[in-house]
Every structure is written in structure tokens, then in C-alpha cells.
Design an enzyme around this catalytic site. Sequence first.
Site, PDB file in Angstrom:
ATOM      1  N   HIS A 105      39.016  32.185  51.100  1.00 36.45           N
ATOM      2  CA  HIS A 105      39.615  33.480  50.766  1.00 36.45           C
ATOM      3  C   HIS A 105      40.706  33.861  51.754  1.00 36.45           C
ATOM      4  O   HIS A 105      40.980  35.044  51.937  1.00 36.45           O
ATOM      5  CB  HIS A 105      38.551  34.590  50.760  1.00 36.45           C
ATOM      6  CG  HIS A 105      37.573  34.504  49.635  1.00 36.45           C
ATOM      7  ND1 HIS A 105      36.570  33.571  49.589  1.00 36.45           N
ATOM      8  CD2 HIS A 105      37.455  35.232  48.492  1.00 36.45           C
ATOM      9  CE1 HIS A 105      35.859  33.736  48.486  1.00 36.45           C
ATOM     10  NE2 HIS A 105      36.384  34.739  47.800  1.00 36.45           N
TER      11      HIS A 105
ATOM     12  N   GLU B 189      40.347  32.498  35.763  1.00 31.20           N
ATOM     13  CA  GLU B 189      41.713  32.440  36.290  1.00 31.20           C
ATOM     14  C   GLU B 189      42.617  31.544  35.464  1.00 31.20           C
ATOM     15  O   GLU B 189      43.768  31.878  35.189  1.00 31.20           O
ATOM     16  CB  GLU B 189      41.710  31.976  37.752  1.00 31.20           C
ATOM     17  CG  GLU B 189      41.180  33.007  38.738  1.00 31.20           C
ATOM     18  CD  GLU B 189      39.670  33.012  38.839  1.00 31.20           C
ATOM     19  OE1 GLU B 189      39.013  32.162  38.196  1.00 31.20           O
ATOM     20  OE2 GLU B 189      39.130  33.869  39.568  1.00 31.20           O
TER      21      GLU B 189
END
Lengths: 332, 344
Positions: A133, A64
Site C-alpha cells: 500500500h 479494479e
Amino acid sequence: MDQAVRELSYAQAIQEAMAIAMETDERVFLMGEDIGVYGGAFQVTGDLVERFGADRVIDTPISELGGAGVAVGAAVTGLRPIFEFQFSDFATLAMEQIVNQAAKMRYMLGGAVSVPVVMRFPAGSGTGAAAQHSQSLEAWLGHVPGLKVIQPSTPYDAKGMLLAAVADPDPVMIFEHKLLYKTKGPVPEGYYTVPIGKAAIRREGRDLTIVATSIMVHKALDAAKTLEAEGIDVEVVDLRTIRPMDKETVIESVKKTSRLLCVYEGVKTLGVGAEVSAMIAESEAFDFLDAPIVRLGGAETPIPYNPELEKATVPQVPDILAAARSLATGSR
Amino acid sequence: MTVAQAKTKDLPAGANLPFIYREYSAERLKQALHKMYLIRQFEEGAEESYTRGLIHGTMHLSIGQEASAMGICMPLTNDDQITSTHRGHGHCIAKGAEVSKMFAEFFGKTTGYCRGRGGSMHIADVTTGNLGANGIVGGGIPIAVGAALTAKRLKSDRVVISFFGDGANNEGAFHEALNMASLWKLPVIFVCENNGYGMSTSMARSTAVPNVADRAAAYAMPGVIVDGNVLSEVAEASHEAVRRARAGEGPTLIESKTYRHRGHSKSDRNRYRTKEEIEDWMTNRDPIVRYENELMEFGIIDQAGVEAIREAVAKEIADGIEFAKASPSPEIRNLERYVYTETV
């Protein structure tokens, strides 16, 4: 020419926007984890790799920070990347590039460059994916000058705001609530944009203003229907952009209704509603208030796994109803 | 003067010459010395201005590393791009920036490269391909990979250099960026200027491999070690890496082993290295002295020529400082300008 209007899901609307952006501008390309043949974790990119090829729908390694940096570097040198985070929570891995680089590069270089990067963040709770999440981190990025942060709530806005983001010369962060991906709404064919920095009044009312973001707009509208039957006339303002915030629309609404309820999924403390409340308290609308401002935000806890606990973590329609009733009948 | 002329006319016949003497004209070799002096005197001028209170904040000097910045940039064109580091003054000058606008930036003036918003740590000159120094260790590495992705997609002949220090080789950004660059065969060159210390922490205390270049193997790219204080060695490695990158063969990791004579920044008390160590590098391995002696040995320049360069550089530096002093400061009312792109 009239553009045909179809019912599309929020995810389809985003996909269509990305396809149009790539068709009309060679510089536009997509990057992200598993966005190619897999179609993205939420099937937002879908089959775009078949239409545009792996050179323009680039599967990145699970990197990322590096991936976000590559997008920033590509943007600053002439391309128009759209970078998909698999989950908004993973922004934490890339904060360096988002906050120190993308947001500040133009300023640090005295205006010599622009950074036209778009980053997409599937956000929010309600999927049973628990604490890592399910977060709503838009206020983190909303705190950073140099970024623009948007939260479209409808398929129409998702498409139009994404196209506006691609055309924008500065970094635009798009927070897409995962539970919205399958919701449907009217979406015109072809190219159109919805301006960044403009709120939308979703429902006009006289008694109370609810300023909501993302999925909370729909919950607020649900609540407004019930309240209407009780004689409480609610105005629902969909903030749509949290940086730069459309102060004028919110101020005008509060001046009209004299009561303000902020509803947002991110953690309540220091969240979007805190900013809206403070902004109103500092504005001429303060003198119009007939009751203290009320905020409904996420609980001061990580998102739990148990579905009942998870629901209790973020504002639900009954919470909005209770808060609105108390606010509408109370006075200073 | 052509290379052939340099070989036949100015240089001893039959000499087994280092790379740059075979590659470059005498004129360019003298220009390189000029630029190395410019870097050295710029930093000495900046340091003096700081001591006199004319520059605030802090700065990270690369005195002792001039051959590294210059050697890497020798094969580059104006169109090629670099990302730089907090110790980036040398990169900026070697890539072609004007010292007057750099001084103006350090003085916080509107005539500076960043209009007084960036200072030493964010010095940049996009007109000569410098995308900027970076205050975050390793921050520029993925950005360079992104710039290389642009070069490949637009099919330009451009290569991108990412300068970073030994400290950055332990950042995740370094590893993620090298992996993607190699995976996608991008025209980017990773240049680690290993000056032995990440602030106070030595390579031995911070890094599990003896050489940063060893890490290239993990990303299937060449890892090249050069003496960063020998201009020709650095330039030769850069040439080969640039050739590879332009030919579409992918990235290279160059480790340029060098040394900074000064401390990490203005707060450094130099407790982590010995006086003897610093003395040794300053007296026996100064890159400018070495290069200058070489040029004289090969008959490319004489003492008078060196003096002329030094004087010209000194004047350029003095003029640059005067330009910076005389330039206007930004107005407070423009504080928020450049946060976003102005739409007309």
C-alpha cells in the site's frame, strides 16, 4: 474577473476540481471503491455523492480490472469518467485495461477513437501501510506510449492539472502522494487549468539543478533553504508530468547550473530519474555538466513496515543535503 | 416483402416454422445467407493471401462459426455496439463492415479500417458500431459494460454485445464485468462463442462447470444455451436478450455452442482434437450448409439463387483483395501518429 484565492488542502483542491468538472460537463462522472457515502479511503471525494448522486459518484465492487475496463468503455463511447484507485498499488490488478486497452485503443484503431479517461492513484510511502500500500509505480505507466502521467505537487496544480486531465482527449494517469493530501496552499476559486507536459521552476538558482517529482519537490525546497545559508544556490524543477516530459525546461536549467540531482520516491533503478539523467546525457546540456549526474531514488526493496526502515527507503531532506553538497563542491 | 407475405406467399401453409422465418422477410433471410458466405469467403481469401505471403503476422479464423456471428447481429441496429475477439472477422462483417477495408487492413494499408495499425487482431469499424476485436482474452468484456453504462446514462436505446470465446470465461475480467452489468442492470449481452477449445485446452480440462451459461446464475442473469450452428436458434436468443436489454431488464449471457474448422491460429498442429471430430463438424454440422438447405426446403431460395449469392460474394472478395493490393502503405514518418489525439 478575479477569482478569490483560498487556502485549500491538496485533497480539497482535487475534490473541488471534480465538482467543477461535474457541474460544467454532464458527461463527467466518478467511479471507484468506497467513494460514495464513505467519501473515499483518503476522503478525497468526501460528500460529492450528496451533491451529485450515486449515479455520478459510483461505488464499484472491489473489481479494479473490471472497473478500469468499464471506465475505458465509457470513455470511448462518449462519457468522461474519473476512476479512483483506492491505492496506486492496485493498479497492478488493472494493468491489462490500462496498458493494453486504454493506452493502445486509439492507435490500434488507426485514430478512429479517443479514450478520455482519467485515473487517480493515491501513491507513495510514509503511512505505515507497508509493502502493498505504499509503492510509487508512476514509472511503470510512464513507460507506456498512449498514456499521459502526471504528479502534481501542490494544491494549485492538483486542481488545475485534474481539470486539464478531464479536458484532455487521451488517458491521463494522476499520481497523488498520500502525504500531500493534507498539505495546504493557495487555490483560486472556479475553473482554471494547469497544462500537462510543462514542468515548473519552483525556485531559481545558479549552482545546482534538482529535478524532483511530487512530494520530493517539497523536500528539495526544504533542502534548498538550508543550502542557501551555506552559499549553495539551488534551482528546483518540479517535473509535474513524467509523460510527456518537459525536456526543454530541464535542459535549460542544467545548461544554466551545470549540475543535476534527480530526486524521486519510486525505486531508483529504471525510474523517473533514470530517464531524466539519460535525457540530459543525450542533450546539448551534457557538454555543460561540471560533475556526474546524481540520482536519489527509492531503495531496492519493498516498502517496510517499521517507521525508521520506511523512512530510510525513500530520499529524505538530509539525503538531499548530503548529495547536493557533494555535487556542488565536486567537479569532473 | 413483409413477414406476413413471406408466411402466406412463399412458405408452406401451416408450417411450424423456426423463429427467423416468422420474424424476417425473405429478403433479409437471403441477405443473412449472403453475409454468412461473405464471412466464409473472406476468411478463405485471407487465409490464401496469408499462404501466398501477402499478409504477415497471424490470424484466427472463425470458419464454422458464421451462424453465431450472424445470428447475434440480426436484431441489432447500426447504432448498437459490439466488442469482439481475436477471432473477430465474422463479427465485423455481420455488424456491417466492408470487406474491402478489412482486406486493406490485413494487408497493412492506409485504406484499412485501422490504417494498417491494427491488422486482423484489432479489426474494428466504429461507424457500424464495432468497437474492436481484442488481442487480450476477455479484454473487451469490461469495455462493453462501460459502453452499456454510457448507453444507460445517455438514455439512448442502444444495446452492447460483448463477444468472447470459451477461454475467456475463466478470466477475472469476465466475472467482474458480469457482476457489475447485472448489479447496474445495464443493456449489455454477453455472447460466449464456445467452440470447445481455448487454444488447445478443452472446456472439460479448463472449466469447472459443464456449460459457460451455468455461470449466469452466479450473476443473477438468464443463461441461455443455443446451437451456435443453427442461425435461427442464435437469432432467437439474441432477439430476446436485446428486448430485455432495451426494456431495462439487464444483461443476458448467451452460450453459443459451435466449432472452428481451422486451428487456433496459423501455428496450430491440431494435436488436441481428432480428425474424426473435425470431419464430423465439417460434413454434418456446417452452419452455412444447414441454413442454405433450410432456405431451399422452405422455398425461400432455389439453387440458382444460391449460385447467384456465391458468385456475388466471390466477386466482392476478389474486388476487396484487389483494392487492398492497390492501396498505399503507411509512411514510416507517420509511425507515431494516432498514439495521442492530435490537437489542431
